[in-house]
Design a protein around this motif. Sequence first.
Motif, PDB file in Angstrom:
ATOM      1  N   ALA A 185      -3.488   7.683   4.134  1.00 39.21           N
ATOM      2  CA  ALA A 185      -2.513   6.598   3.986  1.00 39.21           C
ATOM      3  C   ALA A 185      -3.229   5.251   3.850  1.00 39.21           C
ATOM      4  O   ALA A 185      -2.811   4.390   3.066  1.00 39.21           O
ATOM      5  CB  ALA A 185      -1.574   6.578   5.185  1.00 39.21           C
ATOM      6  N   PHE A 186      -4.315   5.084   4.605  1.00 35.06           N
ATOM      7  CA  PHE A 186      -5.070   3.828   4.507  1.00 35.06           C
ATOM      8  C   PHE A 186      -5.770   3.721   3.161  1.00 35.06           C
ATOM      9  O   PHE A 186      -5.609   2.738   2.435  1.00 35.06           O
ATOM     10  CB  PHE A 186      -6.085   3.722   5.644  1.00 35.06           C
ATOM     11  CG  PHE A 186      -7.100   2.634   5.424  1.00 35.06           C
ATOM     12  CD1 PHE A 186      -6.735   1.301   5.522  1.00 35.06           C
ATOM     13  CD2 PHE A 186      -8.409   2.946   5.072  1.00 35.06           C
ATOM     14  CE1 PHE A 186      -7.663   0.286   5.277  1.00 35.06           C
ATOM     15  CE2 PHE A 186      -9.344   1.950   4.839  1.00 35.06           C
ATOM     16  CZ  PHE A 186      -8.970   0.617   4.937  1.00 35.06           C
ATOM     17  N   TYR A 187      -6.551   4.744   2.807  1.00 34.10           N
ATOM     18  CA  TYR A 187      -7.329   4.659   1.568  1.00 34.10           C
ATOM     19  C   TYR A 187      -6.435   4.684   0.331  1.00 34.10           C
ATOM     20  O   TYR A 187      -6.838   4.197  -0.736  1.00 34.10           O
ATOM     21  CB  TYR A 187      -8.351   5.780   1.507  1.00 34.10           C
ATOM     22  CG  TYR A 187      -9.570   5.524   2.366  1.00 34.10           C
ATOM     23  CD1 TYR A 187     -10.432   4.464   2.079  1.00 34.10           C
ATOM     24  CD2 TYR A 187      -9.849   6.322   3.464  1.00 34.10           C
ATOM     25  CE1 TYR A 187     -11.540   4.212   2.866  1.00 34.10           C
ATOM     26  CE2 TYR A 187     -10.963   6.085   4.263  1.00 34.10           C
ATOM     27  CZ  TYR A 187     -11.806   5.036   3.947  1.00 34.10           C
ATOM     28  OH  TYR A 187     -12.902   4.786   4.744  1.00 34.10           O
ATOM     29  N   GLY A 188      -5.240   5.238   0.468  1.00 38.16           N
ATOM     30  CA  GLY A 188      -4.309   5.225  -0.649  1.00 38.16           C
ATOM     31  C   GLY A 188      -3.902   3.827  -1.067  1.00 38.16           C
ATOM     32  O   GLY A 188      -3.422   3.625  -2.181  1.00 38.16           O
ATOM     33  N   ARG A 189      -4.095   2.860  -0.175  1.00 40.00           N
ATOM     34  CA  ARG A 189      -3.806   1.466  -0.514  1.00 40.00           C
ATOM     35  C   ARG A 189      -4.935   0.835  -1.341  1.00 40.00           C
ATOM     36  O   ARG A 189      -4.733  -0.210  -1.967  1.00 40.00           O
ATOM     37  CB  ARG A 189      -3.597   0.642   0.764  1.00 40.00           C
ATOM     38  CG  ARG A 189      -2.471   1.155   1.645  1.00 40.00           C
ATOM     39  CD  ARG A 189      -2.436   0.433   2.987  1.00 40.00           C
ATOM     40  NE  ARG A 189      -2.050  -0.972   2.854  1.00 40.00           N
ATOM     41  CZ  ARG A 189      -1.990  -1.829   3.878  1.00 40.00           C
ATOM     42  NH1 ARG A 189      -2.277  -1.412   5.107  1.00 40.00           N
ATOM     43  NH2 ARG A 189      -1.649  -3.088   3.670  1.00 40.00           N
ATOM     44  N   LEU A 190      -6.117   1.471  -1.317  1.00 36.94           N
ATOM     45  CA  LEU A 190      -7.293   0.862  -1.948  1.00 36.94           C
ATOM     46  C   LEU A 190      -7.758   1.573  -3.210  1.00 36.94           C
ATOM     47  O   LEU A 190      -8.415   0.965  -4.055  1.00 36.94           O
ATOM     48  CB  LEU A 190      -8.474   0.840  -0.962  1.00 36.94           C
ATOM     49  CG  LEU A 190      -8.227   0.307   0.447  1.00 36.94           C
ATOM     50  CD1 LEU A 190      -9.538   0.252   1.205  1.00 36.94           C
ATOM     51  CD2 LEU A 190      -7.580  -1.067   0.405  1.00 36.94           C
ATOM     52  N   THR A 191      -7.455   2.857  -3.339  1.00 38.11           N
ATOM     53  CA  THR A 191      -7.984   3.636  -4.439  1.00 38.11           C
ATOM     54  C   THR A 191      -6.900   4.494  -5.063  1.00 38.11           C
ATOM     55  O   THR A 191      -5.896   4.814  -4.420  1.00 38.11           O
ATOM     56  CB  THR A 191      -9.148   4.521  -3.958  1.00 38.11           C
ATOM     57  OG1 THR A 191      -9.735   5.199  -5.070  1.00 38.11           O
ATOM     58  CG2 THR A 191      -8.683   5.541  -2.950  1.00 38.11           C
ATOM     59  N   ASP A 192      -7.107   4.877  -6.318  1.00 39.57           N
ATOM     60  CA  ASP A 192      -6.095   5.624  -7.060  1.00 39.57           C
ATOM     61  C   ASP A 192      -5.975   7.074  -6.614  1.00 39.57           C
ATOM     62  O   ASP A 192      -4.931   7.691  -6.767  1.00 39.57           O
ATOM     63  CB  ASP A 192      -6.430   5.604  -8.562  1.00 39.57           C
ATOM     64  CG  ASP A 192      -6.419   4.205  -9.137  1.00 39.57           C
ATOM     65  OD1 ASP A 192      -5.752   3.329  -8.548  1.00 39.57           O
ATOM     66  OD2 ASP A 192      -7.081   3.973 -10.164  1.00 39.57           O
ATOM     67  N   LYS A 193      -7.057   7.642  -6.070  1.00 39.82           N
ATOM     68  CA  LYS A 193      -7.038   9.064  -5.753  1.00 39.82           C
ATOM     69  C   LYS A 193      -7.738   9.343  -4.433  1.00 39.82           C
ATOM     70  O   LYS A 193      -8.828   8.833  -4.177  1.00 39.82           O
ATOM     71  CB  LYS A 193      -7.717   9.869  -6.871  1.00 39.82           C
ATOM     72  CG  LYS A 193      -7.653  11.379  -6.685  1.00 39.82           C
ATOM     73  CD  LYS A 193      -8.255  12.107  -7.881  1.00 39.82           C
ATOM     74  CE  LYS A 193      -8.153  13.615  -7.709  1.00 39.82           C
ATOM     75  NZ  LYS A 193      -8.723  14.341  -8.877  1.00 39.82           N
ATOM     76  N   VAL A 194      -7.105  10.153  -3.617  1.00 40.07           N
ATOM     77  CA  VAL A 194      -7.671  10.582  -2.335  1.00 40.07           C
ATOM     78  C   VAL A 194      -7.859  12.093  -2.388  1.00 40.07           C
ATOM     79  O   VAL A 194      -6.945  12.834  -2.771  1.00 40.07           O
ATOM     80  CB  VAL A 194      -6.742  10.194  -1.170  1.00 40.07           C
ATOM     81  CG1 VAL A 194      -7.216  10.846   0.120  1.00 40.07           C
ATOM     82  CG2 VAL A 194      -6.697   8.682  -1.017  1.00 40.07           C
TER      83      VAL A 194
END
Length: 420
Positions: A185-194
């Motif tokens: 949820a956090f990294y989804g704010r910064l990058t297009d793909k997790v």
Amino acid sequence: MPADLAVIGLGHLGLPLAQAAVAAGVQTVGYDTDPRAYTELSAGRTPVEGPLTASDVRRMLSGGFRPTTDPAELGRVRTAVICAPTPLGADRTLDLTAVGDAARALAARLRPHTTVLLESAVPPGTTENYLLPLLEEGSGLRAGRDFHLACSPSRLDPGNRSHVYANTPKVIGGLTPACTESAAAFYGRLTDKVVRARGPREAEMTKVLETNFRHVNIALVNEMAVLCHDLGVDLWDVIRCAETKPFGFQPFRPGPGVGGHGAPVDPGYLPYNSRTPGHPLRMVSLAQEINGRMPQYVIQRCATLLNEHGKSVRGARVLLLGVTYKPDLADQEGSPAREIASRLMGMGAQIGYHDPHVLDWRVRELPVPRADSLYEAASSADLTVLLQHHRTYDLQGLAVKAQLLLDTRGATPAGAAHRL
């Protein structure tokens, strides 16, 4: 003022993360124990060479980024990311001292429901066997129950304009499924793909595989460079031809050595011997050995070229072009230039250098003269050695001006210089 995110460690890993977070509208505080980092960032300057420019830092500050040396700030965030450096020690293990210091500072102020993420390059098992106990003992909280814990190794490529933070997939491995989802949820704010790994160890090992893949393939092509030179084969033309194969091949290119912040990791040297098989990756060890020999090979080629033109290394004027580890950046981490310069100095050569990104350079604690006029310096030097191909270099013009040019990057036109 409370922030959403605390980035712990404002170096080559932490600053790009903080930049991406600020750009995404995340209220970010950057924590570092080094007063210089705080002073430089607060003044709108970058404390480390390479990842960010001064204008980048100023934009971050105007976007709300707050650098600090106050550990109390760590207790006021929802997410904390450890980006501490892990340099390769003399015993070939990654030094986790800075990660431990960051964990202790965070643990003393850790609040329930915080998400703790590890981006530092670490051996497999570090998140669970090293970081987790420090956080739990220092906070009295339990990972996976009271706070989320996950590993998401950094995937930075400084200077790459095509693959930036936002379009580079992030691999995440959480202690529990809930930990993974909180990190996602956090990294989804910064990058297009997790990309979700099965757990922290799989995420940690992903970094090991990626880094070792680079070093092993560079070692292969470095060996090919030596072989092709001995056989009178143009390796650069071989690579040009081979890279047309649409499957089963990825081009790598040789050079004077391997620099950068991504040290090869051999799991046979992990600090958790009781939890690992203890079998070294022989190919990784061999790759380190091969790549470590390249500066000496460059010296050998320099001596041979000078000798073929009736000159000795002793007393020769040698100009080194590009002393950084990567083109168009000021970062010198792991650059082979310093070792090459030191060896040449030890053989009695008179060393000078030129690099548009490095205004002051020291070898053996001594300042190395910097050439103001590139063409003039090349024409007066007995030997000019291209160690890094910065885009500002007009290599065709340089090949005309230089008395003798050794190109270790294969960047000059065919026949214009002696190539590695």
